[in-house]
Scaffold this active site. Structure first.
Site, PDB file in Angstrom:
ATOM      1  N   LYS A  58     -17.507  21.852  25.565  1.00 22.86           N
ATOM      2  CA  LYS A  58     -18.534  21.176  24.755  1.00 22.86           C
ATOM      3  C   LYS A  58     -18.150  21.178  23.275  1.00 22.86           C
ATOM      4  O   LYS A  58     -18.455  20.233  22.532  1.00 22.86           O
ATOM      5  CB  LYS A  58     -19.899  21.842  24.949  1.00 22.86           C
ATOM      6  N   GLY A 122     -11.933  44.485  40.455  1.00 21.77           N
ATOM      7  CA  GLY A 122     -12.746  45.277  41.380  1.00 21.77           C
ATOM      8  C   GLY A 122     -12.440  44.905  42.817  1.00 21.77           C
ATOM      9  O   GLY A 122     -12.321  43.718  43.153  1.00 21.77           O
ATOM     10  N   ALA A 191     -11.391  12.102  39.186  1.00 16.60           N
ATOM     11  CA  ALA A 191     -12.409  11.534  38.273  1.00 16.60           C
ATOM     12  C   ALA A 191     -13.736  12.241  38.494  1.00 16.60           C
ATOM     13  O   ALA A 191     -14.782  11.616  38.669  1.00 16.60           O
ATOM     14  CB  ALA A 191     -12.555  10.029  38.517  1.00 16.60           C
ATOM     15  N   GLY A 192     -13.692  13.588  38.510  1.00 19.82           N
ATOM     16  CA  GLY A 192     -14.920  14.373  38.621  1.00 19.82           C
ATOM     17  C   GLY A 192     -15.388  14.769  37.236  1.00 19.82           C
ATOM     18  O   GLY A 192     -15.034  14.126  36.231  1.00 19.82           O
ATOM     19  N   VAL A 193     -16.171  15.840  37.187  1.00 20.07           N
ATOM     20  CA  VAL A 193     -16.787  16.228  35.922  1.00 20.07           C
ATOM     21  C   VAL A 193     -15.738  16.624  34.874  1.00 20.07           C
ATOM     22  O   VAL A 193     -15.772  16.150  33.735  1.00 20.07           O
ATOM     23  CB  VAL A 193     -17.780  17.398  36.137  1.00 20.07           C
ATOM     24  N   ILE A 194     -14.778  17.461  35.288  1.00 21.46           N
ATOM     25  CA  ILE A 194     -13.773  17.917  34.318  1.00 21.46           C
ATOM     26  C   ILE A 194     -12.880  16.749  33.894  1.00 21.46           C
ATOM     27  O   ILE A 194     -12.597  16.553  32.705  1.00 21.46           O
ATOM     28  CB  ILE A 194     -12.915  19.066  34.903  1.00 21.46           C
ATOM     29  N   VAL A 280      -9.280  18.631  40.460  1.00 18.42           N
ATOM     30  CA  VAL A 280      -9.684  18.119  41.785  1.00 18.42           C
ATOM     31  C   VAL A 280     -10.653  19.086  42.468  1.00 18.42           C
ATOM     32  O   VAL A 280     -10.647  19.237  43.678  1.00 18.42           O
ATOM     33  CB  VAL A 280      -8.439  17.867  42.675  1.00 18.42           C
ATOM     34  N   ALA A 330     -23.231  26.704  35.710  1.00 10.69           N
ATOM     35  CA  ALA A 330     -23.493  27.985  35.060  1.00 10.69           C
ATOM     36  C   ALA A 330     -24.959  28.394  35.191  1.00 10.69           C
ATOM     37  O   ALA A 330     -25.269  29.556  35.493  1.00 10.69           O
ATOM     38  CB  ALA A 330     -23.099  27.889  33.589  1.00 10.69           C
ATOM     39  N   HIS A 454     -43.335   9.447  19.202  1.00 14.63           N
ATOM     40  CA  HIS A 454     -42.697   8.192  18.812  1.00 14.63           C
ATOM     41  C   HIS A 454     -42.128   8.319  17.405  1.00 14.63           C
ATOM     42  O   HIS A 454     -42.798   8.838  16.526  1.00 14.63           O
ATOM     43  CB  HIS A 454     -43.721   7.057  18.822  1.00 14.63           C
TER      44      HIS A 454
END
Ligand code: FAD
Ligand code: NAD
Length: 475
Positions: A58, A122, A191-194, A280, A330, A454
């Site tokens: 962002k 862990g 062509a996804g979010v990332i 992907v 997230a 408004h």
């Protein structure tokens, strides 16, 4: 000697750190174990989201949008910018500072809430009265015993066989957020979010961006109307060259460029790029976690199996976030963390997966909650729809951001809101009203009767609600 805790959380991403803080707030003696290290090799809390995901992406989206405004948009306002130039190092430095402030902030939150923070990998090693976790790190190891375990180990980028990610030339999200200069030609697989967010960043900074997507449909999870209009805007206005229905073949890294062979529209093609981003999808991360030692099951795709309250089926072991079913977001991880901590403390923790908002931070932004029109059709649900374009919004005009619309879907009989889909400015903020409305079981009429300020972008939500009953006031 093992240290004993009421709760051990494995993973300090937005799922794990929030779960740990909430558990500690509820009086449980809590430890959070995390292995993430930043580029300089130092432990860094916050997981994918803070280090190499939501926050840095962002920051870069904002910087690149400002650059674009200075180059192309300020002139409309009568603001003349001469000699606009780009300093990528400063841009990346700003992003890194923001990340460090947040990751450091988690360490402070842990201190404030008395969460013990342990760096290292862990691994569950067995069960008795307590579950035993072996923690290993470069300079040593320790053992932790806990009555309850919350697995919050997140996800990793999915790899394509035959493509080696080095995060310099061929990048996943980590490298894509840190390119040291603007590539002349950037290839993106997926062509996804990332792909769309990072493709937009580097396009605005000057790259020629080609996005190669396997599916013939664009943004299959989004409402068809949003996906169609977004594809038009991303190709025509943003300038991304998006090729749908591609079959990626061989990828070769030469001295200066990367060549990608692929099938497209029935033909074999080849393109060369200066940098390639592979985005992907992501896979659940249970590497070396030892789930089998305690009987926790994973499904055929590697996700830890949980019920609607994130219980694994093994007493007192829970799993949350990207490592379990549901959207890899997230805020979904964090809410599951809160719910599980509250369940452990004897309360009734619960997350409504039906009202998780989705946001894609492109320009214009995309956001939605609930069902898409194509889902309602497939389920045979009778619905009414209202769609209001931002071009008619006074605030959108003042902003100079008039692309897109708000679309509301409501049950034909009860008028209850079933889904809201937004393409447009600040969709990420506007969607909150729809989430609240749906959580409270609101009808379109309820939103139509609420006073909206408004001029504000929220008036588009108001008008879309009016539109469900075909009584727009501004259209
Ligand atoms: P993670 O954040 O992945 O954290 C898991 C942590 O556990 C990591 O620190 C990992 O190192 C650690 N770990 C794993 N195994 C072990 C082990 N055995 N021992 C110790 N530690 C371990 N989501 C949004 O909602 N909004 C966005 O804008 C957004 N943007 C994104 C942008 C990018 C580029 C990417 C990649 C993702 C983005 N996401 C976004 C998705 C979001 O980052 C994830 O959904 C979220 O981080 C998942 O949280 P989590 O806590 O489940 O896991
Ligand atoms: P994604 O699932 O959003 O998109 C992956 C795309 O790659 C899909 O369109 C898929 O069809 C395509 N694909 C898969 N295999 C392919 C192949 N061999 N060749 C070409 N295309 C192929 O995944 P992502 O973009 O990698 O992001 C991962 C996850 O991270 C997302 O699902 C999302 O949950 C999360 N994320 C969220 C945000 C946000 O909330 N704004 C931002 C970034 C990432």
């Amino acid at each position: 000697m093992a240290k004993k805790f009421d709760v051990a959380v494995i993973g300090a991403g937005p799922g794990g750190y929030i779960a740990a803080i909430r558990a500690a707030q509820l009086g449980l003696n809590t430890v959070c174990i995390d292995e993430f290290k930043s580029e300089d090799g130092k432990p860094s809390l916050g997981g994918t989201c803070l280090n190499v995901g939501c926050i840095p992406s962002k920051a870069l989206l904002e910087s690149s949008e400002n650059y674009e405004r200075a180059l192309h948009k300020f002139a409309d306002h009568g603001i003349k910018c001469k000699d606009v130039s780009l300093d990528v190092a400063t841009m990346l430095g700003r992003k890194d500072n923001i990340v460090q402030q947040f990751t450091g902030g988690i360490a402070l939150l842990f201190k404030k809430n008395k969460v013990a923070s342990v760096h290292g990998h862990g691994r569950l090693t067995g069960a008795g009265d307590y579950y035993r976790i072996a923690v290993t790190r470069d300079n040593g190891s320790e053992t932790i015993d806990a009555k309850h375990v919350i697995i919050a180990t997140g996800s990793l980028p999915r790899q394509i066989e035959g493509i080696t990610v080095d995060n310099v030339r061929i990048c996943d999200n980590v490298g894509a957020l840190s390119l040291k200069d603007v590539p002349g030609k950037l290839g993106v697989i997926g062509a996804g979010v990332i792909g769309l967010e990072m493709g937009s960043v580097w396009r605005r900074l000057g790259s020629e961006v080609t996005v190669l997507e396997a599916l013939p449909t664009f943004l299959a999870a989004a409402d068809d109307a949003v996906a169609r209009e977004a594809l038009r805007i991303f190709t025509k206005t943003v300038g991304l060259d998006i090729k749908l229905g591609c079959r990626i073949g061989s990828v070769e890294t030469g001295k200066k460029s990367i060549s990608v062979e692929f099938e497209y529209e029935g033909e074999s093609r080849k393109l060369t790029f200066d940098r390639l981003v592979v985005a992907v999808g992501r896979v659940p991360n249970t590497e070396g976690l030892g789930v089998e030692s305690v009987g926790v099951k994973t499904d055929e795709r590697g996700f830890i199996e949980v019920d609607e309250r994130n219980r694994t089926g093994v007493p007192n072991i829970y799993a949350i976030g990207d490592v379990v079913r549901g959207p890899m977001l997230a805020h979904k991880s964090s809410e599951e963390g809160v719910a599980v901590a509250e369940t452990i403390a004897g309360q009734h923790g619960h997350v409504n997966l039906e009202t998780i908002p989705w946001v894609i931070y492109t320009s214009p932004e995309i956001a939605w909650v609930g069902k898409t029109e194509q889902q309602l059709k497939a389920e045979g649900v009778e619905y009414r729809s209202g769609q209001f374009p931002f071009i008619v919004s006074g605030r959108a005009r003042a902003l100079g951001e008039t692309a897109g619309f708000v679309k509301m879907l409501a049950d034909a009989k009860s008028d209850r809101i079933l889904g809201v889909h937004i393409l447009g400015p600040f969709a990420s903020e506007l969607i909150a009203e729809a989430v609240v409305a749906m959580e409270f079981g609101a009808t379109a009429e309820d939103i139509a009767r609420i006073v909206h300020a408004h001029p504000s972008l929220s008036e588009a939500m108001h008008e879309a609600a009016l539109g469900v009953d075909k009584r727009f006031l501004s259209l």
